[in-house]
Write a protein that holds these residues in place. Structure first.
Motif, PDB file in Angstrom:
ATOM      1  N   HIS A 170       0.820  -1.220   0.000  1.00  0.00           N
ATOM      2  CA  HIS A 170       0.000   0.000   0.000  1.00  0.00           C
ATOM      3  C   HIS A 170       0.852   1.267   0.000  1.00  0.00           C
ATOM      4  O   HIS A 170       0.363   2.340  -0.333  1.00  0.00           O
ATOM      5  N   HIS A 171       2.091   1.146   0.470  1.00  0.00           N
ATOM      6  CA  HIS A 171       2.893   2.350   0.700  1.00  0.00           C
ATOM      7  C   HIS A 171       4.084   2.497  -0.238  1.00  0.00           C
ATOM      8  O   HIS A 171       4.873   3.408  -0.070  1.00  0.00           O
ATOM      9  N   GLN A 193       1.563  15.423   9.475  1.00  0.00           N
ATOM     10  CA  GLN A 193       1.690  13.979   9.685  1.00  0.00           C
ATOM     11  C   GLN A 193       2.876  13.685  10.607  1.00  0.00           C
ATOM     12  O   GLN A 193       3.422  12.586  10.624  1.00  0.00           O
ATOM     13  N   GLN A 199      -2.894   3.634  13.935  1.00  0.00           N
ATOM     14  CA  GLN A 199      -4.047   2.885  13.416  1.00  0.00           C
ATOM     15  C   GLN A 199      -3.574   1.743  12.514  1.00  0.00           C
ATOM     16  O   GLN A 199      -2.467   1.795  11.978  1.00  0.00           O
ATOM     17  N   PRO A 200      -4.416   0.736  12.340  1.00  0.00           N
ATOM     18  CA  PRO A 200      -4.037  -0.391  11.492  1.00  0.00           C
ATOM     19  C   PRO A 200      -3.669   0.045  10.072  1.00  0.00           C
ATOM     20  O   PRO A 200      -4.225   1.021   9.556  1.00  0.00           O
ATOM     21  N   GLY A 201      -2.732  -0.678   9.475  1.00  0.00           N
ATOM     22  CA  GLY A 201      -2.409  -0.470   8.071  1.00  0.00           C
ATOM     23  C   GLY A 201      -1.533   0.720   7.765  1.00  0.00           C
ATOM     24  O   GLY A 201      -1.215   0.968   6.608  1.00  0.00           O
ATOM     25  N   MET A 202      -1.131   1.467   8.789  1.00  0.00           N
ATOM     26  CA  MET A 202      -0.304   2.649   8.544  1.00  0.00           C
ATOM     27  C   MET A 202       1.180   2.290   8.507  1.00  0.00           C
ATOM     28  O   MET A 202       1.593   1.256   9.008  1.00  0.00           O
ATOM     29  N   TYR A 234      -7.806  11.184  17.944  1.00  0.00           N
ATOM     30  CA  TYR A 234      -7.414  11.341  16.546  1.00  0.00           C
ATOM     31  C   TYR A 234      -7.827  10.158  15.664  1.00  0.00           C
ATOM     32  O   TYR A 234      -7.421  10.062  14.513  1.00  0.00           O
ATOM     33  N   PHE A 239     -11.821  -1.366   5.807  1.00  0.00           N
ATOM     34  CA  PHE A 239     -10.483  -1.513   5.225  1.00  0.00           C
ATOM     35  C   PHE A 239      -9.571  -2.342   6.146  1.00  0.00           C
ATOM     36  O   PHE A 239      -8.861  -3.241   5.698  1.00  0.00           O
ATOM     37  N   TRP A 240      -9.620  -2.060   7.436  1.00  0.00           N
ATOM     38  CA  TRP A 240      -8.744  -2.768   8.384  1.00  0.00           C
ATOM     39  C   TRP A 240      -9.017  -4.274   8.378  1.00  0.00           C
ATOM     40  O   TRP A 240      -8.118  -5.066   8.606  1.00  0.00           O
ATOM     41  N   LYS A 244     -15.916   3.028   7.797  1.00  0.00           N
ATOM     42  CA  LYS A 244     -15.216   2.840   6.538  1.00  0.00           C
ATOM     43  C   LYS A 244     -13.790   2.330   6.792  1.00  0.00           C
ATOM     44  O   LYS A 244     -13.284   1.437   6.099  1.00  0.00           O
ATOM     45  N   LEU A 268       2.855   8.429   9.356  1.00  0.00           N
ATOM     46  CA  LEU A 268       3.014   9.132  10.637  1.00  0.00           C
ATOM     47  C   LEU A 268       4.470   9.097  11.077  1.00  0.00           C
ATOM     48  O   LEU A 268       5.091   8.033  11.122  1.00  0.00           O
ATOM     49  N   GLY A 296      -4.846   7.905  19.477  1.00  0.00           N
ATOM     50  CA  GLY A 296      -5.518   7.419  18.270  1.00  0.00           C
ATOM     51  C   GLY A 296      -4.775   7.745  16.986  1.00  0.00           C
ATOM     52  O   GLY A 296      -5.310   7.563  15.893  1.00  0.00           O
ATOM     53  N   PHE A 297      -3.515   8.227  17.091  1.00  0.00           N
ATOM     54  CA  PHE A 297      -2.711   8.455  15.880  1.00  0.00           C
ATOM     55  C   PHE A 297      -2.357   7.119  15.236  1.00  0.00           C
ATOM     56  O   PHE A 297      -2.317   6.980  14.024  1.00  0.00           O
ATOM     57  N   TYR A 325       6.064   5.402   1.375  1.00  0.00           N
ATOM     58  CA  TYR A 325       5.405   6.585   1.932  1.00  0.00           C
ATOM     59  C   TYR A 325       5.165   6.372   3.427  1.00  0.00           C
ATOM     60  O   TYR A 325       4.786   5.277   3.854  1.00  0.00           O
TER      61      TYR A 325
END
Lengths: 202, 481
Positions: B17-18, B62, B129-132, B258, B271-272, B267, B35, B126-127, B32
């Motif tokens: 994804h990144h 970010q 999150q999954p998938g980051m 956040y 995705f998660w 949504k 955070l 909450g910064f 990419y």
């Protein structure tokens, strides 16, 4: 960054496995905001007595190793903290390359960005170099980055791995940031096609 | 490009994804970064680089700063301020404030309501999150992998790269499945799992890899337990460790300041749910552990791989396979002042440290408080309790945990890295023994000459009460976890 291709120098042994970056540069010296003076603090707790004098039994303090510039270290060198102060300190102490059988990932990446060469060799070569360094402190090796060769005193060439990009940057004296800055259009296009995941300024 | 039908691991999905530019023969992949967390110790030279080159921070929105490493955890003065007495630390903190201000980066300064250890506040706010993709100039960034994020520590040059471009050059690492099957017994917790994993694979066992922790024992853990485990991935040599997101994850993230809200949250969850490793996804290697057989763990040596069951005996260097291993163990035991075959149970300690990005969250404090409720810390022991963040501190105080700690004779301190890294005034004296809930027992890590036994918050609390190393299972605690 200075270009690096050929290095030659005396070797010194540090036959300890899993030397972590807290030994290379203890955390209390990380309160600096620049890179100066870290060489004096390299291996501090192994190197100095409480009164600041040199510890006589620390091998790198021995007079015969004072001119060495290639460190032969035990397996898994540089594990632990991500502090880039570790390669800065080693270079400040005069090391140009470290030879081991394995390096921790972050240390290796940090070293390559600063021109400290992490040279990975097989166990047999490592054993030979460690013995040579212990038996004859005048032993010299050379490193040819372009050919990826570590050249032993008997002339034998041992190939070492290095990723092509780091090698290019080191040989040409360019840093990796310049390459990333050139990708601005691609980054902008990625951002335009992906939702922003988090907003710290919200 | 990837074949749709090829099963992918959690790591591969997040990686793919990144990727802005894929890896080639000549160049690493360009990733990419969603955070970027920054703190005062590993960032100053990166900001200097930006100034030298006339660059700005590409995405201050970010990026998040907090003070944690060199900050004191001593009490506030009567103005409500935590005084910084160390001139060099003070200068570093001032420089950090200036850097964040000059470059427009939001920052939590010492003592303010959301300040704390960088790996505690990311998830807490909450910064995380999954998938980051999440990076920070700190090797324990692996903590955030507990949410199914790809999170890893970087050096200061790379901090500069991310500040300036929001991208990073990376070679794709290998993957290792860490399966922990079975169920944890009473008194055995997440920290014991990760100490057992590292004892099994060694401190270099995960070099070049990203771990994915899986199996029923991992599924059964709270988010905080998962964070404890992912936190210490780096102690096994892996830059990152991940856990697939599930209902436990979504519930924990929901409602944090956040995190996405309302329909955006739904949504995001949709995705998660696509992130967990596909059935049949291949890992480069695998390690298996049975949680049923696990008992509380403790380290005896000077790296986190030198660990054993708490009722074990210190290994004999003469019985190690290679000369190098013998020398390393000999050196470790000499430093630790331990004899081969010595039992650690009953060994007197001077200090107990409850804190660090490994074990300073509210559930860690609750666990220790349950053990200490109505008990006293032994007279011979100094016990420090250092909450991971100001928010953890506030929550603990709301629950009265601070009163339990104080009544037991422990020190209740301000939030920060404290004695985990000992660059902030909190440290062991030479020769002192400590049971510590932190992540590193390296020589001098908790103070020059200090000797550290790593263990869980339960073991730490039980040891504090008895004044010597104690198996927490021998101390009665209702619902011990």
């Amino acid at each position: 960054m200075e270009k690096i291709n050929k290095i030659s120098g005396r070797i010194a042994p540090l036959a300890i496995n899993d030397i972590d970056t807290d030994q290379i540069i203890p955390a209390r010296f990380l309160k600096t905001t620049n890179k100066q003076g870290l060489g004096q603090q390299c291996f501090f707790d192994w190197r100095y007595e409480a009164d600041g004098s040199d510890k006589a039994d620390f091998i790198l303090n021995k007079p015969e190793y004072q001119d060495a510039s290639v460190l032969i270290a035990g397996n898994n060198f540089g594990c632990g903290s991500s502090r880039e102060h570790a390669p800065w300190a080693l270079m400040g102490m005069g090391w140009q390359a470290v030879v081991s059988t394995e390096f921790a990932d972050i240390f290796r990446s940090n070293s390559l960005k600063n021109g400290l060469l992490p040279i990975i060799v097989d166990e047999e070569t490592h054993r030979q170099l460690m013995s040579l360094a212990e038996e004859d402190p005048t032993t010299e090796v050379s490193i040819n980055l372009e050919d990826q060769h570590l050249i032993l005193p008997d002339g034998r060439k041992v190939e070492f791995p290095i990723d092509g990009f780091s090698k290019y940057c080191l040989l040409n004296g360019v840093d990796q940031l310049g390459y990333l800055l050139g990708l601005e259009d691609e980054v902008a296009s990625y951002e335009a096609s992906h939702d922003k995941r988090v907003e710290t300024t919200a | 490009m990837g074949n749709q039908s090829t099963p992918q691991t959690l790591f591969e999905k997040v990686w793919n994804h990144h990727v802005i530019r894929p890896q080639t023969e000549a160049t690493p992949a360009v990733l990419y970064i969603d955070l970027h967390l920054v703190h005062e110790v590993t960032s100053p030279q990166a900001f200097s680089l930006l100034r030298e080159r006339g660059l700005k921070v590409r995405r201050p929105d970010q990026t998040l700063g907090t003070m944690d490493h060199s900050t004191p955890t001593t009490p506030r003065n009567n103005l409500g301020i935590i005084p910084v007495l160390d001139m060099q630390a003070s200068a570093q903190l001032d420089q950090f404030t200036k850097n964040c201000n000059d470059f427009g980066i939001p920052m939590y300064s010492l003592g303010t309501e959301n300040q704390g250890i960088v790996h505690v506040i990311g998830p807490e706010q909450g910064f995380t999150q999954p998938g980051m993709t999440i990076v920070c100039g700190d090797s324990h960034t692996s903590t955030h992998g507990a949410f199914g994020a790809l999170a890893f520590g970087i050096g200061t040059s790379e901090v500069g790269h991310v500040l300036a471009t929001q991208t990073l050059l990376q070679y794709k690492p290998k993957t290792m499945a860490v399966r922990v099957n079975g169920t944890l017994a009473d008194g055995v917790v997440a920290k014991d799992i990760i100490l057992a994993v590292i004892a099994k694979i060694g401190v270099g066992g995960g070099t070049g890899h990203v771990f994915e922790y899986m199996g029923s024992a991992i599924r059964g853990l709270s988010m905080e337990g998962r964070m404890t485990i992912c936190n210490m991935s780096i102690e096994g040599g892996a830059r990152a460790g991940m856990v697939a997101p599930d209902e436990t994850t979504f519930e924990w993230v929901n409602g944090r300041p956040y995190a996405p809200k309302g329909a955006d949250f739904d949504k995001a969850v949709e995705f998660w749910r696509t992130l967990p490793s596909d059935e049949g996804a291949q890992f480069d290697s695998e390690v298996i552990l049975n949680a049923d057989e696990l008992i509380p763990m403790i380290t005896y040596g000077t790296n986190p791989g030198m660990g054993m069951p708490i009722n074990g005996r210190v290994p004999d260097p003469d019985k190690q396979a290679t000369v190098a291993e013998r020398m390393a163990m000999d050196k470790a035991l000499t430093y630790m002042g331990l004899q081969p075959n010595e039992a650690l149970l009953g060994k007197k300690v001077d200090v107990v440290f409850l804190g660090s990005c490994t074990n300073s969250r509210i559930s860690d404090l609750r666990l220790a408080a349950k053990m200490l409720d109505g008990q006293k810390v032994a007279d011979s022991v100094r016990m420090m309790v250092v909450p991971g963040s100001q928010q953890v501190k506030k929550q603990a105080e709301a629950e009265g945990l601070d009163e339990i700690f104080k009544a037991a004779g422990a020190e209740w301190r301000e939030a920060g890295c404290s004695m985990c890294i000992a660059m902030n005034g909190d440290q062991l004296a030479p020769g002192q023994y400590a049971v510590s809930t932190s992540n590193r027992n390296f020589e001098g890590r908790q103070g020059k000459g200090g000797r550290t036994f790593l263990a869980s918050p339960l073991t730490a609390a039980a040891t504090a009460i008895n004044g010597h190393i104690t198996d927490p299972r021998t101390m009665y605690v209702p619902e011990m976890a």
